[in-house]
Design a protein around this motif. Structure first.
Motif, PDB file in Angstrom:
ATOM      1  N   VAL A 169      18.352   1.404  12.896  1.00  0.00           N
ATOM      2  CA  VAL A 169      19.669   0.875  12.564  1.00  0.00           C
ATOM      3  C   VAL A 169      20.703   1.557  13.443  1.00  0.00           C
ATOM      4  N   PRO A 170      21.401   0.823  14.292  1.00  0.00           N
ATOM      5  CA  PRO A 170      22.352   1.467  15.210  1.00  0.00           C
ATOM      6  C   PRO A 170      23.618   1.904  14.494  1.00  0.00           C
ATOM      7  N   HIS A 192      23.433  -3.267   2.388  1.00  0.00           N
ATOM      8  CA  HIS A 192      24.479  -2.329   2.829  1.00  0.00           C
ATOM      9  C   HIS A 192      24.665  -1.209   1.816  1.00  0.00           C
ATOM     10  N   ASP A 193      24.703  -1.548   0.536  1.00  0.00           N
ATOM     11  CA  ASP A 193      24.889  -0.538  -0.508  1.00  0.00           C
ATOM     12  C   ASP A 193      23.720   0.443  -0.551  1.00  0.00           C
ATOM     13  N   ARG A 232      23.048   6.680   3.424  1.00  0.00           N
ATOM     14  CA  ARG A 232      21.983   7.510   3.986  1.00  0.00           C
ATOM     15  C   ARG A 232      22.471   8.285   5.213  1.00  0.00           C
ATOM     16  N   PRO A 233      21.875   9.429   5.465  1.00  0.00           N
ATOM     17  CA  PRO A 233      22.236  10.195   6.663  1.00  0.00           C
ATOM     18  C   PRO A 233      21.943   9.407   7.927  1.00  0.00           C
ATOM     19  N   HIS A 236       0.822  -1.216   0.000  1.00  0.00           N
ATOM     20  CA  HIS A 236       0.000   0.000   0.000  1.00  0.00           C
ATOM     21  C   HIS A 236       0.859   1.270   0.000  1.00  0.00           C
ATOM     22  N   HIS A 237       2.131   1.102  -0.373  1.00  0.00           N
ATOM     23  CA  HIS A 237       3.048   2.236  -0.491  1.00  0.00           C
ATOM     24  C   HIS A 237       3.120   3.035   0.804  1.00  0.00           C
ATOM     25  N   GLY A 238       3.107   2.308   1.910  1.00  0.00           N
ATOM     26  CA  GLY A 238       3.213   2.953   3.207  1.00  0.00           C
ATOM     27  C   GLY A 238       4.657   3.278   3.554  1.00  0.00           C
ATOM     28  N   ARG A 239       4.853   3.869   4.695  1.00  0.00           N
ATOM     29  CA  ARG A 239       6.175   4.292   5.147  1.00  0.00           C
ATOM     30  C   ARG A 239       6.714   3.280   6.146  1.00  0.00           C
ATOM     31  N   LEU A 240       7.968   2.884   5.951  1.00  0.00           N
ATOM     32  CA  LEU A 240       8.588   1.904   6.829  1.00  0.00           C
ATOM     33  C   LEU A 240       9.712   2.487   7.674  1.00  0.00           C
ATOM     34  N   TRP A 241      10.402   3.463   7.157  1.00  0.00           N
ATOM     35  CA  TRP A 241      11.704   3.814   7.718  1.00  0.00           C
ATOM     36  C   TRP A 241      11.650   4.470   9.096  1.00  0.00           C
ATOM     37  N   ASN A 242      10.574   5.171   9.427  1.00  0.00           N
ATOM     38  CA  ASN A 242      10.576   5.867  10.728  1.00  0.00           C
ATOM     39  C   ASN A 242       9.283   5.657  11.501  1.00  0.00           C
ATOM     40  N   VAL A 243       8.674   4.496  11.343  1.00  0.00           N
ATOM     41  CA  VAL A 243       7.419   4.218  12.050  1.00  0.00           C
ATOM     42  C   VAL A 243       7.520   2.874  12.768  1.00  0.00           C
TER      43      VAL A 243
END
Length: 215
Positions: free
Chosen positions: A200-201, A184-185, A190-191, A123-130
């Protein structure tokens, strides 16, 4: 590792399928199928491979129900998770999980997490900060492939442990996979703020779990 009889029965290749039902010519006066009619005219269209289930149902008359390995190919990840969770015998769940190098509770938890991640992506949702709402169990057994260092508490409800669990499964089903390198690539440039949003630690790739796949 020597397989138990129960596990061997689970992963044994299926018995040969019965002979195909004999095909018959169409009744007099009925047109032949377009594909058959086109064969003699040099216009045979390219055939796409048929799914195993469709092939079985249109080719074999007995037994009526297809083998389980044919059905599994047609299941969604959500249906597969449900089927596994509803297996009546604990020994069956244990045997399936052992093939993947996991325990039954861990596999059930991870499957539910994969269903959630799949739905977000579909559903093209957001994963990275939720937060995902469903989180993979952290293995307690040393026999399960996992991080050598501790997982930071702030990472437990983000995407990072899902990524670790995927690599842990790949360790068994596809030991030569280069998925860790591609991961990894993708994330290394990414910042730091973006990586923190995924849980991601800092210095994540220095953990021996990842280093052995990135070498």
């Amino acid at each position: 590792m020597q397989q138990t009889p129960e596990r061997s029965a689970l992963v044994r290749r299926p018995a040969p399928l019965p002979r195909p039902v004999a095909t018959r010519e169409p009744p007099e006066g009925r047109a032949r199928p377009v594909r058959q009619a086109a064969r003699g005219q040099g216009r045979t269209p390219r055939r796409r491979p048929r799914p195993s289930l469709e092939h079985y149902l249109t080719t074999y008359a007995s037994p009526e129900l297809p083998p389980s390995w044919v059905m599994v190919e047609e299941l969604t990840i959500g249906q597969l998770s449900t089927v596994y969770r509803n297996l009546a015998r604990r020994s069956d769940r244990t045997a399936v999980a052992a093939v993947l190098g996991l325990t039954a509770p861990v596999l059930e938890s991870w499957l539910q997490t994969y269903v959630r991640v799949r739905n977000v992506c579909a559903h093209h949702g957001r994963l990275w900060n939720v937060g995902l709402g469903v989180y993979p169990v952290i293995p307690a057994s040393d026999r399960i492939s996992w991080l050598d260092g501790p997982l930071p508490e702030r990472s437990r409800q983000r995407l990072y442990p899902v990524l670790v669990s995927l690599q842990a499964v790949l360790d068994t089903v596809s030991p030569r996979s280069r998925w860790a390198v591609r991961l990894h690539d993708l994330v290394a440039p990414r910042p730091a703020m973006n990586l923190a949003g995924m849980g991601v630690p800092s210095g994540w790739s220095d953990d021996p779990f990842w280093r052995r796949h990135l070498a």
